[in-house]
Enzyme design. Structure first.
Site, PDB file in Angstrom:
ATOM      1  N   GLU A 298      27.749 -60.750  31.175  1.00 24.16           N
ATOM      2  CA  GLU A 298      27.429 -60.952  29.764  1.00 24.16           C
ATOM      3  C   GLU A 298      25.911 -60.981  29.537  1.00 24.16           C
ATOM      4  O   GLU A 298      25.405 -60.419  28.564  1.00 24.16           O
ATOM      5  CB  GLU A 298      28.099 -62.247  29.273  1.00 24.16           C
ATOM      6  CG  GLU A 298      27.776 -62.645  27.852  1.00 24.16           C
ATOM      7  CD  GLU A 298      28.103 -61.592  26.793  1.00 24.16           C
ATOM      8  OE1 GLU A 298      28.737 -60.579  27.115  1.00 24.16           O
ATOM      9  OE2 GLU A 298      27.672 -61.782  25.640  1.00 24.16           O
TER      10      GLU A 298
ATOM     11  N   ASN B 290      36.257 -46.881   5.283  1.00 26.48           N
ATOM     12  CA  ASN B 290      35.983 -47.331   6.653  1.00 26.48           C
ATOM     13  C   ASN B 290      37.175 -46.899   7.480  1.00 26.48           C
ATOM     14  O   ASN B 290      38.316 -47.203   7.128  1.00 26.48           O
ATOM     15  CB  ASN B 290      35.829 -48.870   6.671  1.00 26.48           C
ATOM     16  CG  ASN B 290      35.702 -49.426   8.064  1.00 26.48           C
ATOM     17  OD1 ASN B 290      35.390 -48.705   9.007  1.00 26.48           O
ATOM     18  ND2 ASN B 290      35.935 -50.717   8.202  1.00 26.48           N
ATOM     19  N   GLY B 291      36.927 -46.190   8.582  1.00 25.94           N
ATOM     20  CA  GLY B 291      38.029 -45.711   9.416  1.00 25.94           C
ATOM     21  C   GLY B 291      37.825 -44.246   9.731  1.00 25.94           C
ATOM     22  O   GLY B 291      36.737 -43.700   9.518  1.00 25.94           O
TER      23      GLY B 291
ATOM     24  N   GLU C 210      21.809 -54.412  25.080  1.00 23.42           N
ATOM     25  CA  GLU C 210      22.115 -53.963  23.722  1.00 23.42           C
ATOM     26  C   GLU C 210      21.005 -54.231  22.725  1.00 23.42           C
ATOM     27  O   GLU C 210      20.891 -53.503  21.743  1.00 23.42           O
ATOM     28  CB  GLU C 210      23.453 -54.512  23.233  1.00 23.42           C
ATOM     29  CG  GLU C 210      23.525 -56.003  23.056  1.00 23.42           C
ATOM     30  CD  GLU C 210      24.896 -56.429  22.500  1.00 23.42           C
ATOM     31  OE1 GLU C 210      25.369 -57.486  22.894  1.00 23.42           O
ATOM     32  OE2 GLU C 210      25.460 -55.707  21.666  1.00 23.42           O
TER      33      GLU C 210
ATOM     34  N   CYS D 205      31.105 -49.949   9.357  1.00 30.33           N
ATOM     35  CA  CYS D 205      31.111 -49.617   7.938  1.00 30.33           C
ATOM     36  C   CYS D 205      31.493 -50.862   7.145  1.00 30.33           C
ATOM     37  O   CYS D 205      32.459 -51.542   7.457  1.00 30.33           O
ATOM     38  CB  CYS D 205      32.055 -48.484   7.563  1.00 30.33           C
ATOM     39  SG  CYS D 205      31.564 -46.906   8.219  1.00 30.33           S
TER      40      CYS D 205
ATOM     41  N   TRP E 294      28.289 -46.784   9.289  1.00 28.02           N
ATOM     42  CA  TRP E 294      28.055 -46.550  10.714  1.00 28.02           C
ATOM     43  C   TRP E 294      28.677 -45.182  10.984  1.00 28.02           C
ATOM     44  O   TRP E 294      29.891 -45.011  10.865  1.00 28.02           O
ATOM     45  CB  TRP E 294      28.737 -47.635  11.556  1.00 28.02           C
ATOM     46  CG  TRP E 294      28.467 -47.521  13.021  1.00 28.02           C
ATOM     47  CD1 TRP E 294      27.367 -47.981  13.683  1.00 28.02           C
ATOM     48  CD2 TRP E 294      29.314 -46.933  14.017  1.00 28.02           C
ATOM     49  NE1 TRP E 294      27.487 -47.700  15.023  1.00 28.02           N
ATOM     50  CE2 TRP E 294      28.663 -47.065  15.258  1.00 28.02           C
ATOM     51  CE3 TRP E 294      30.559 -46.298  13.981  1.00 28.02           C
ATOM     52  CZ2 TRP E 294      29.219 -46.594  16.453  1.00 28.02           C
ATOM     53  CZ3 TRP E 294      31.108 -45.833  15.169  1.00 28.02           C
ATOM     54  CH2 TRP E 294      30.440 -45.988  16.380  1.00 28.02           C
TER      55      TRP E 294
ATOM     56  N   LYS F  16      28.591 -54.194  14.366  1.00 26.49           N
ATOM     57  CA  LYS F  16      29.549 -55.226  14.723  1.00 26.49           C
ATOM     58  C   LYS F  16      30.928 -54.818  14.238  1.00 26.49           C
ATOM     59  O   LYS F  16      31.054 -54.069  13.295  1.00 26.49           O
ATOM     60  CB  LYS F  16      29.140 -56.539  14.054  1.00 26.49           C
ATOM     61  CG  LYS F  16      29.635 -57.745  14.822  1.00 26.49           C
ATOM     62  CD  LYS F  16      28.928 -58.988  14.425  1.00 26.49           C
ATOM     63  CE  LYS F  16      29.432 -60.175  15.191  1.00 26.49           C
ATOM     64  NZ  LYS F  16      28.994 -60.180  16.588  1.00 26.49           N
TER      65      LYS F  16
ATOM     66  N   HIS G  13      26.360 -54.073  49.898  1.00 20.15           N
ATOM     67  CA  HIS G  13      27.242 -52.911  50.035  1.00 20.15           C
ATOM     68  C   HIS G  13      26.711 -51.698  49.276  1.00 20.15           C
ATOM     69  O   HIS G  13      27.458 -50.758  49.021  1.00 20.15           O
ATOM     70  CB  HIS G  13      28.656 -53.278  49.566  1.00 20.15           C
ATOM     71  CG  HIS G  13      29.271 -54.364  50.388  1.00 20.15           C
ATOM     72  ND1 HIS G  13      29.591 -54.191  51.718  1.00 20.15           N
ATOM     73  CD2 HIS G  13      29.572 -55.651  50.100  1.00 20.15           C
ATOM     74  CE1 HIS G  13      30.089 -55.319  52.204  1.00 20.15           C
ATOM     75  NE2 HIS G  13      30.080 -56.230  51.241  1.00 20.15           N
TER      76      HIS G  13
ATOM     77  N   ARG H 157      27.521 -54.310   9.841  1.00 20.76           N
ATOM     78  CA  ARG H 157      28.646 -53.429  10.172  1.00 20.76           C
ATOM     79  C   ARG H 157      28.226 -51.962  10.258  1.00 20.76           C
ATOM     80  O   ARG H 157      29.041 -51.093  10.576  1.00 20.76           O
ATOM     81  CB  ARG H 157      29.751 -53.567   9.130  1.00 20.76           C
ATOM     82  CG  ARG H 157      30.320 -54.955   9.032  1.00 20.76           C
ATOM     83  CD  ARG H 157      31.395 -55.009   7.991  1.00 20.76           C
ATOM     84  NE  ARG H 157      32.578 -54.298   8.410  1.00 20.76           N
ATOM     85  CZ  ARG H 157      33.597 -54.846   9.060  1.00 20.76           C
ATOM     86  NH1 ARG H 157      33.566 -56.117   9.359  1.00 20.76           N
ATOM     87  NH2 ARG H 157      34.628 -54.130   9.413  1.00 20.76           N
TER      88      ARG H 157
ATOM     89  N   LYS I 280      23.889 -58.464  27.007  1.00 21.60           N
ATOM     90  CA  LYS I 280      23.033 -58.957  25.911  1.00 21.60           C
ATOM     91  C   LYS I 280      21.666 -58.291  25.965  1.00 21.60           C
ATOM     92  O   LYS I 280      21.143 -57.834  24.964  1.00 21.60           O
ATOM     93  CB  LYS I 280      22.809 -60.466  26.019  1.00 21.60           C
ATOM     94  CG  LYS I 280      23.827 -61.436  25.518  1.00 21.60           C
ATOM     95  CD  LYS I 280      24.232 -61.354  24.095  1.00 21.60           C
ATOM     96  CE  LYS I 280      25.188 -60.248  23.835  1.00 21.60           C
ATOM     97  NZ  LYS I 280      26.564 -60.500  23.690  1.00 21.60           N
TER      98      LYS I 280
END
Ligand code: F6R
Length: 598
Positions: free
Chosen positions: A471, A100-101, A478, A2, A74, A593, A494, A27, A475
């Site tokens: 990583e 936001n929250g 996502e 947000c 978001w 983000k 294994h 965001r 990448k």
């Protein structure tokens, strides 16, 4: 997670709000909205979807006013929809609020309000606050917001405006980021300083429990009991151009390409033994009995890289922890422990919560963060800033590289017995090494065409290469939505080797010279099951080159630096595969983000 923007000053707010929201769209992009007061009316416009939908909707509207607030969402409570978009308002449409929250006790509050016949249009927690503000209006916006805030459980950055006091914006913060930008006769609010940097570089980072009353381009700060407080103004030295795409199609791409320049900043002034820029000196570092590295996502993967380094140089055990799990068990943290918390944004709620636990147990908290003045930077006992500039692409690239380099710098400064072979002189050459490595792009672009239609892609490596593989896989997942998995190369036999069949892409990073033979054997194992192998290594691995379908040659460098730059081909693979598949690279589905909720 947000994005919030606010403006009070002599200019028309709408263009400022929309420009700020464009910078904040990373965001959240489930919906966007604005509220503007013109002294008499409160105009609220909001639309589900990306910001462009709102911009198109507003294109033929004239909305003039003296103050305004804006939001990009978001979704947490309630699906993405026009109704659930912010700003929210009360039943009379007198108050507009963006948030936001998460308000954890909104259900109970809503139940009470419903009993009193208040109506709700949305499924959000935020609308409950708007209704509550109207119900408890005292005649003063700051007072009303502070009184309602006392009854809120959870996290918030709240910004409120009302026709009942049309010259005023009131904002408050509890755990979610909120920055006040101080201009000449104008004041800005934002979730992130990069969103308002084009107007001012003078910022006040609000702390938990801070409230601000903004009137006619001026501001006053208060605590929740309306006592006046003061906070230092900080000058941010980021350039506006750093928060722009500079002609590139995507922020992620631009951020990959600028890694040589930004890493120059990460290392500057930090390559001399005893440099004051390094927050914990050797003497202090030698006193720690245990090290915790705590982080989420990409930052966690960076921590996997740091573990080996710190164990090697300090000879103490290092535990790398997912922040989201850490505080829900009972970790044995002592006062002689060092906790390295890693975060690009410095606002990740899980990492903040874990840091609180570490602090309660008296560990020394060293934050490795990018955003200056962020919550983690302020909570920590010591800070090492990454200095990689604003990172806008949701998929972290340059910040990850900065995290690797930041940890290498710490380890080098604590390396009394010269256990890390790479010298400061070699680290100084890292920006040119990155530049050289970036030249692999055209090769990777071709290679990407051979894997972009596969559903499952595996990344393998040993030692530090495994940390990079983790990583690389994240990448790819996502931004391309393909299933990618990182496997420790020695673990294949294994169980996971069963997944390899004819044509399965396997990407191997082989920068660890001392593990090359072992890695090569593992590659032979997958090759024997029909895997399509893309290897990344240097010139000395002839055997690996021979058995791989594609081989990306890294420039010559020490083992440590080879490992660090190996992430570049992996970043390009993720970018080009997603681009070939036409995915929304800077705004991957379901993500945003700076994850400021748990
Ligand atoms: C992935 C990514 C995330 C973040 C994670 C932590 O590309 O960026 O996994 O790394 O959400 O964020 P920060 O570093 O801001 O704490």
């Amino acid at each position: 997670m947000c994005g919030i923007i606010g403006y009070s000053g002599p200019k028309q707010p709408l263009p400022i709000l929309l420009a700020g929201l464009s910078r904040l769209e990373y965001r959240g992009y489930d919906s966007a909205g604005i509220a503007i007061t013109d002294g008499k009316n409160l105009i609220i416009e909001k639309k589900q979807g990306k910001l462009q939908v709102l911009k198109d909707h507003l294109s033929d509207k004239k909305i003039n006013g003296n103050i305004g607030i804006g939001h990009t969402r978001w979704a947490t409570h309630g699906v993405p929809s026009d109704e659930n978009a912010h700003p929210h308002y009360d039943n009379n449409q007198d108050f507009a609020i963006i948030h936001n929250g998460i308000i954890e006790n909104y259900d109970e509050m809503k139940e009470e309000l419903l009993k009193e016949d208040y109506q709700f249009e949305s499924e959000t927690d935020t609308e409950v606050v708007a209704v509550e503000l109207s119900k408890r209006w005292t005649g003063n916006l700051l007072e009303t917001v502070c009184q309602v805030a006392k009854d809120l459980d959870g996290t918030y950055a709240l910004v409120v405006t009302t026709v009942k006091q049309p010259d005023t914006i009131v904002a408050g913060r509890m755990m979610s980021p909120l920055v006040l930008g101080v201009g000449e006769g104008e004041v800005f609010l934002a979730s992130d300083s990069a969103a308002i940097l084009e107007h001012t570089n003078k910022m006040i980072f609000l702390e938990n429990g801070d409230f601000v009353e903004i009137k006619d381009g001026n501001y006053e700060l208060f605590d929740i009991n309306m006592n006046k407080i003061s906070r230092e103004i900080q000058e941010i030295d980021w350039e506006v151009s750093e928060a722009e795409k500079s002609g590139h199609d995507h922020f992620m791409y631009k951020e990959i390409l600028e890694q040589a320049e930004v890493i120059e900043r990460t290392i500057t002034g930090r390559l001399e033994v005893g440099s004051e820029e390094i927050p914990v000196d050797l003497k202090q570092a030698k006193g720690f009995e245990k090290i915790w590295i705590v982080a989420c996502g990409t930052a966690y993967h960076a921590g996997l890289f740091g573990k080996d380094l710190f164990e090697k140089v300090l000879g103490v055990s290092v535990s790398v922890e997912l922040a989201s799990e850490f505080r829900y068990r009972e970790p044995i943290v002592g006062e002689n422990d060092l906790a390295i918390v890693i975060s690009q944004s410095g606002e990740t709620m899980d990492t903040i919560a874990a840091t609180e636990l570490l602090k309660e147990n008296n560990a020394h908290v060293l934050a490795l963060v990018n955003v200056v003045g962020s919550s983690l930077a302020r909570m920590a006992d010591s800070v090492l800033y990454l200095h990689v500039g604003p990172e806008i692409g949701v998929a972290s690239t340059k910040a990850y590289l900065g995290m690797l380099v930041g940890q290498l710098l710490l380890a080098k400064h604590w390396d009394e017995s010269s256990k890390i072979e790479t010298t400061f002189e070699e680290i100084k050459q890292l920006p040119s090494l990155i530049k050289e490595t970036l030249k692999c792009e055209s090769e990777i672009k071709e290679i990407s065409k051979s894997i972009n239609n596969h559903k499952d892609i595996y990344f393998i490596g040993r030692g530090l290469d495994y940390a990079l593989a983790a990583e690389g896989a994240l990448k790819l997942k996502e931004i391309s939505y393909l299933h990618a998995e990182a496997l420790a190369a020695g673990e294949l036999k294994h169980g996971t080797l069963a997944l390899i069949e004819d044509g399965t892409p396997v990407i191997v990073t082989a920068s660890q010279h001392h593990l090359l033979d072992k890695t090569t054997s593992n590659v032979q194992e997958v090759k024997a099951r029909g895997a399509f192998v893309i290897a990344i290594g240097n010139n000395s691995s002839k055997k690996l080159q021979d058995i791989s379908n594609d081989y990306v040659t890294l420039p010559e460098a020490s083992e440590m630096l080879s490992t660090i730059v190996s992430i570049i081909p992996l970043q390009f693979i993720a970018y080009h595969v997603a681009n070939l598949n036409g995915e929304s690279i800077d705004q991957p589905r379901n993500l945003a983000k700076s994850v400021t909720v748990e």
